[in-house]
Every structure is written in structure tokens, then in C-alpha cells.
Write a protein that holds these residues in place. Structure first.
Motif, PDB file in Angstrom:
ATOM      1  N   TYR A 499       0.901  -1.327  -0.090  1.00  0.00           N
ATOM      2  CA  TYR A 499       0.050   0.172   0.173  1.00  0.00           C
ATOM      3  C   TYR A 499       0.949   1.197   0.164  1.00  0.00           C
ATOM      4  N   ALA A 500       2.019   1.067   0.722  1.00  0.00           N
ATOM      5  CA  ALA A 500       2.829   2.285   0.716  1.00  0.00           C
ATOM      6  C   ALA A 500       3.388   2.461  -0.561  1.00  0.00           C
ATOM      7  N   ILE A 501       3.884   1.716  -1.500  1.00  0.00           N
ATOM      8  CA  ILE A 501       4.212   1.970  -2.847  1.00  0.00           C
ATOM      9  C   ILE A 501       3.178   2.372  -3.623  1.00  0.00           C
ATOM     10  N   ARG A 505       3.094   6.150  -5.054  1.00  0.00           N
ATOM     11  CA  ARG A 505       3.241   6.388  -6.622  1.00  0.00           C
ATOM     12  C   ARG A 505       2.041   7.190  -7.097  1.00  0.00           C
ATOM     13  N   LYS A 506       0.784   6.817  -6.576  1.00  0.00           N
ATOM     14  CA  LYS A 506      -0.375   7.736  -7.021  1.00  0.00           C
ATOM     15  C   LYS A 506      -0.576   9.221  -6.641  1.00  0.00           C
ATOM     16  N   THR A 525      12.826   3.940  -2.778  1.00  0.00           N
ATOM     17  CA  THR A 525      13.995   3.452  -1.794  1.00  0.00           C
ATOM     18  C   THR A 525      13.364   3.115  -0.464  1.00  0.00           C
ATOM     19  N   SER A 526      14.167   2.414   0.159  1.00  0.00           N
ATOM     20  CA  SER A 526      13.681   1.839   1.432  1.00  0.00           C
ATOM     21  C   SER A 526      14.984   1.666   2.575  1.00  0.00           C
ATOM     22  N   LEU A 549      10.233   4.194   3.566  1.00  0.00           N
ATOM     23  CA  LEU A 549       9.917   4.345   2.267  1.00  0.00           C
ATOM     24  C   LEU A 549       9.893   5.722   1.545  1.00  0.00           C
ATOM     25  N   VAL A 550      11.075   6.040   0.631  1.00  0.00           N
ATOM     26  CA  VAL A 550      11.022   7.231  -0.191  1.00  0.00           C
ATOM     27  C   VAL A 550      10.603   7.080  -1.445  1.00  0.00           C
TER      28      VAL A 550
END
Length: 558
Positions: A499-501, A505-506, A525-526, A549-550
Motif C-alpha cells: 500500500y505504501a508503494i 506512486r499515485k 528506496t527503503s 520508504l522514500v
């Protein structure tokens, strides 16, 4: 009356200012290009431009610099061999060679395992002639430095290179970050020592015998002797001086200070008349250190950042610093002819070789055992800089097969290439030097991108970047995703990461679309969030507190 001389040696310019120490006002100031191959020349030029004839009355010299920061960002410096003990490294370190040896203390400084003298001697002898400095780091050495001291003593006896022990630089826990700090310190020793030698030489010529003090990353000062041994403490020195100067000149207590140089851009937040000190350590060039410095963001982006195409043909900028084509082309106009002679038919096979690049001799000589073609290149460049295409033709090879990056990284060669300064010349915004040289290099990159030069200039100058950080932490068997827009409870770490990614991204796509971008690239990147926590027995241990997470996106406006 006493005067203070302030000097700042940056990657592009060297600045000087004389201040009346009693009235606290500026008497005169000057600026000159930093001559990286010989810092003395740039400093002399700057001093000669100072309209001041009472040099002997100067009572203090304060030196700030971005050379250390720039070297870390660009990946330059001495080759360092690392000897470590007591624990495994959590991640990569910026060392040329690294060897783990026996020996360990626990977190309370109690002996757990003895050193093996023969093992250490063999490790050091294997590094002889291959490294220019040695870094020594032991787990819990801040609680008991005995092993570090013993290995350091052996290194000094066996190798004729500087030796750095991690416990000498910081008393903070965190084995990995302390090790990185020691290695970076070793890499910076020759850079800062050369700066100090050049500064002292110029001061002697100007009959200045005042004490030389160096600005640290937290804005305080240290002596010349300390700077020689702990050059890592000069990281963010230049930006720290900028913050102090901004506060003094404006009298403001709140605001944002932005310092853009040739290599990096530094941003600091000033509140209540001060800037926050990052006590846990500064992060520079992607490396977390244990060096206290002013809390600021540092990016490998400046007026001299290299603009190039990566292996997928995407336009990139920085973090490498190069000489602008317009600047060197002003002194050596033959480069314009060489760049204009470039022609290309067919597809490009590789992207590490950029025909817009030119080269000139660096500050270091060719190493012993250099190949015949390396010697031929060095001989050709003695007459002046040349383009990659010219060098390849003289050697009878294809430019795409001529890889000169290792010689640049070792300081044997310096690269000249397209930079933001060249873009300004091409656009006619800033035309101090040779505009034709800038245009010639930009045309080569535009040809590689198969686009008109006008469109290339718009894309290169108008990139938009957006970044978002998301945190994942564990709480009672559940995983908490903390995003700027919501808090989500997940049943597994995998679900939280997904969900984080996905949502990150959205979010980035939405921001880039609103900014007018038609196309973009996004990457994630994590990294683990580590902290020292108290165990049940009262000892301090490093624990993973979660994952950061960036997600970053870069796009071009319509």
C-alpha cells in the motif's frame, strides 16, 4: 585596530572578505574561481583582488569550505582500507578495501574476544600500496577503545599512511554509522590538508601571521591542527558559515537560508535566531555520519553539475561536478572546433562515453604501472584540454569504447562537460564566457536524444521533482503505515509495503500531473529506522524501529 580575514573555498569560487573586528563592518571583499588542480592559484587571485593594504594587521583568519562536502557527494577522496571487528556491518561503507578481524567488546566495554595479532598484520600487509589511509572501527569502541588503539598502532608501524580510529571522532553509539564516519574521515584527509597547506602559503606571501581557524559543520571553530586530523568535521562548513552570515547581515530570526554553489545546494531553517544542530549526525551524499552539524538538506545539484544521458538514454543531472564547457572554452577555443566536428551515424551502444565531454589534466599524476594508452592520453593533454572524440581519434578507437571515468575519479583527469551554467549561456541568460562551446556540447546531447536543441533546452531546464516519505512500524503484531495523508493498520509488513508503494506512486503522479508534466519517472528506496534502546539488563542495543520508504518522481513540464 584589528581585522579579521574570512575566506571560503568552494567547488567553484573562492571568496574573501576583510572585517573590522571592532565595528563589525565589511571593509572589502573579493571573488575568484577556485583552481581545483592547484588551490593556491585561486586563493592568490582572490587575495590580490582585495582592496586592502594593511594585511599585517589581520589578527584572525577564519576559513570555511565545501570541499569536504563536495568530495563526499561526488565520491572523491583517498582510497581507504577498513579494519573492523566485533560485529557485521549492516550495509555498504565507502571503503576501497574492508576486512573483518577477530576481537570484540560488549556494549558495556567487557572483553568478549581477543585480537589475533597475526591476522591483523596479514590484513594490513595485504592493503599496503593499495590504500592511502586506514580506518579502524570496533563494535562498542566508545565504551572501550583498546582494540581500536592496538590495531591503529599496528597500522602506523606497518603502513606509511594516515590512520583513523572511530572512537577519536565520536562518542555516539551506532557501530555502522561510526564506521562510515571513520572511513569518510580517511578519505578527506589529503583534501583538507592540501587546502590548509595552500591557505598557509598564501597567508605567508601576504605577510599574514594570524591564527588560522576552520569553521565546523555546526558553525563553531576549530584549530588548524584539529582540522588536519578530523577533516570530517568540516562537512557542511560552507553552508554553516552561510547561515551565520545570513543571520548577521539580515538581523532576522526566522526564515529559510538557501545556499547554491557550483556543486551542491544547501537549505537550512532558521528559528528564533538559530539553526538546529543535528546531534545524531549529518547525512551527506547518501551517507549517515556521526558528525554534529547544522540541520540542513544538501543536494548534489549546482551550477557546475554534470548534465548527461544515463544507460537508458534518460537526461540526468549531478551529483558529479565538472568544469563547464563555456568556462574552459573561453580559454581554449579549439574545444569548440573539436566539439563541432562530432558526427554520429547509427544507434548508440553505450552511454558512459559522452561525446560532449572534454578532459584536462587533474591534480594527481598517473600511477605507477599506467597502461600505454593512459600514458598517451596524459601526453596529449599536456598541450591543453581535448574532447573525447579527439582523444579517441588519436588513439584509433571508437569514442564509445574509451572509458575515462576511473582516471577522473582518481584525480588524474578532470572532466569538462555540459552544466546548468552552459544552459544559461545557450539561452542567453548569462553569457560571461564562451557561448559557442556551450551550444556545441548541448547540440551533441540533443542529437543523442534525437530532439531539436530548443526542445532539449526546455526539457533540461524545466525538470520538476516531487518526493514523499512513508513510515512503517510494528505495534502488537500489526503494522502501521504512516503517510502524510492517512494512517493505515495492516496485518502484515508485505501488505503495508504494497500500500505504501501503491498509494505513494499515485500521490507523486498526482503532484507531477498538477505541475503540468506529461511524462515522468518514479523510483522507490527503503531503509531501516535504527535507534539505540535499553535492553532488559540495562544495556544499550541498536534496534530496528521500522522502515522508511522514500518515493521520488521527476517529470518534464509541457
Amino acid at each position: 585596530m584589528a581585522f579579521i580575514l574570512g575566506m571560503d573555498t568552494g567547488g567553484t569560487y573562492t571568496d574573501g572578505v576583510v572585517i573590522d573586528s571592532a565595528r563589525r563592518n565589511i571593509i572589502c571583499k573579493a571573488k575568484a574561481l577556485t583552481t581545483r588542480e592547484d588551490l593556491t592559484r585561486g586563493m592568490k587571485t582572490c587575495m590580490e583582488h582585495l582592496d586592502f593594504d594593511r594585511m599585517e594587521e589581520i589578527s584572525q583568519v577564519s576559513l570555511s569550505t565545501t570541499l569536504a562536502t563536495n568530495a563526499i557527494v561526488e565520491g572523491r577522496g583517498a582510497r581507504v582500507g577498513l579494519i573492523y571487528m566485533g560485529a557485521e556491518l549492516e550495509d555498504k561503507v565507502p571503503a576501497e578495501l574492508e576486512v573483518k578481524v577477530k576481537g570484540r567488546f560488549d556494549i558495556m566495554g567487557r572483553l568478549q574476544e581477543d585480537l589475533d595479532q597475526d591476522e591483523i598484520r596479514n590484513a594490513l600487509l595485504q592493503m599496503k600500496g593499495r590504500v592511502e589511509a586506514i580506518a579502524v572501527s570496533g563494535y562498542a569502541s566508545v565504551r572501550n577503545p583498546k582494540h581500536e588503539k592496538e590495531v591503529g598502532r599496528m597500522a602506523q608501524e606497518l603502513l606509511d599512511v594516515p590512520v583513523v580510529c572511530a572512537h577519536q571522532l565520536t562518542s555516539a553509539l551506532g557501530f555502522h554509522h561510526r564506521t562510515v564516519t571513520a572511513v569518510l574521515n580517511g578519505r578527506l584527509i589529503p583534501i583538507i590538508r592540501q587546502l590548509l597547506r595552500s591557505t598557509k602559503e598564501v597567508l605567508r606571501e601576504k605577510n599574514i601571521h594570524a591564527q588560522l581557524l576552520v569553521v565546523k559543520g555546526d558553525g563553531t571553530l576549530m584549530t588548524e591542527a584539529v582540522a588536519k586530523e578530523r577533516p570530517i568535521e568540516t562537512i557542511l562548513s560552507g553552508p554553516a558559515a552561510s547561515v551565520i552570515g545570513s543571520l548577521a547581515l539580515t538581523g532576522r530570526k526566522e526564515g529559510i537560508v538557501l545556499d547554491m554553489g557550483g556543486t551542491t545546494t544547501d537549505i537550512a531553517h532558521v528559528s528564533d535566531g538559530t539553526v538546529k544542530i543535528k546531534k545524531e549526525g549529518a547525512k551527506v551524499g547518501g551517507w549517515f555520519t556521526r558528525v554534529q552539524a547544522a540541520e540542513m538538506c544538501t543536494f548534489g545539484l549546482g551550477g557546475d553539475s554534470r548534465i548527461y544521458l544515463d544507460e537508458k538514454g534518460r537526461l540526468q543531472i549531478g551529483p558529479q561536478k565538472v568544469w563547464p564547457l563555456c568556462l574552459i572554452g573561453a580559454e581554449y577555443p579549439h574545444l569548440v572546433r573539436e566539439l563541432k566536428s562530432f558526427t554520429r551515424v547509427g544507434e548508440y551502444k553505450r552511454y558512459f562515453a559522452q561525446e560532449a565531454d572534454c578532459f584536462l589534466p587533474g591534480s594527481n599524476p598517473l600511477p605507477a604501472g599506467a597502461s600505454e594508452w593512459e600514458q598517451r592520453i596524459a601526453d596529449m593533454l599536456r598541450e591543453g584540454p581535448h574532447s573525447l572524440t579527439y582523444l579517441a581519434r588519436q588513439l584509433g578507437v571508437d569514442a564509445e569504447t574509451l572509458e575515462l571515468t576511473p582516471l577522473v575519479e582518481s584525480g588524474v583527469l578532470s572532466r569538462i562537460s555540459v552544466t546548468p551554467t552552459d544552459l544559461l549561456h545557450a539561452q542567453g541568460t548569462y553569457t560571461r564566457w564562451n557561448r559557442d562551446a556551450a551550444l556545441a556540447g548541448i547540440r551533441i546531447l540533443a542529437k543523442r536524444k534525437e530532439m531539436p536543441i530548443s526542445k532539449f533546452l526546455s526539457a533540461a531546464a524545466g525538470r520538476i521533482t516531487e518526493t514523499v516519505e512513508l513510515l512503517i512500524s510494528e505495534d502488537g503484531g500489526q503494522y502501521i503505515l504512516s503517510a502524510p495523508w492517512q494512517r493505515m493498520v495492516c496485518e502484515s509488513r508485505e501488505e503495508a509495503v504494497f500500500y505504501a508503494i501503491h498509494e505513494g506512486r499515485k500521490h507523486i503522479e498526482h503532484l507531477l500531473r498538477d505541475a503540468g508534466c506529461r511524462t515522468w519517472t518514479i523510483r522507490e528506496t527503503s531503509s531501516d529506522i535504527l535507534a539505540d534502546v535499553a535492553a532488559e539488563d540495562g544495556t544499550a542495543q541498536t534496534a530496528c524501529m521500522g522502515t522508511k520508504l522514500v518515493i521520488s518522481g521527476t517529470g518534464s513540464p509541457l
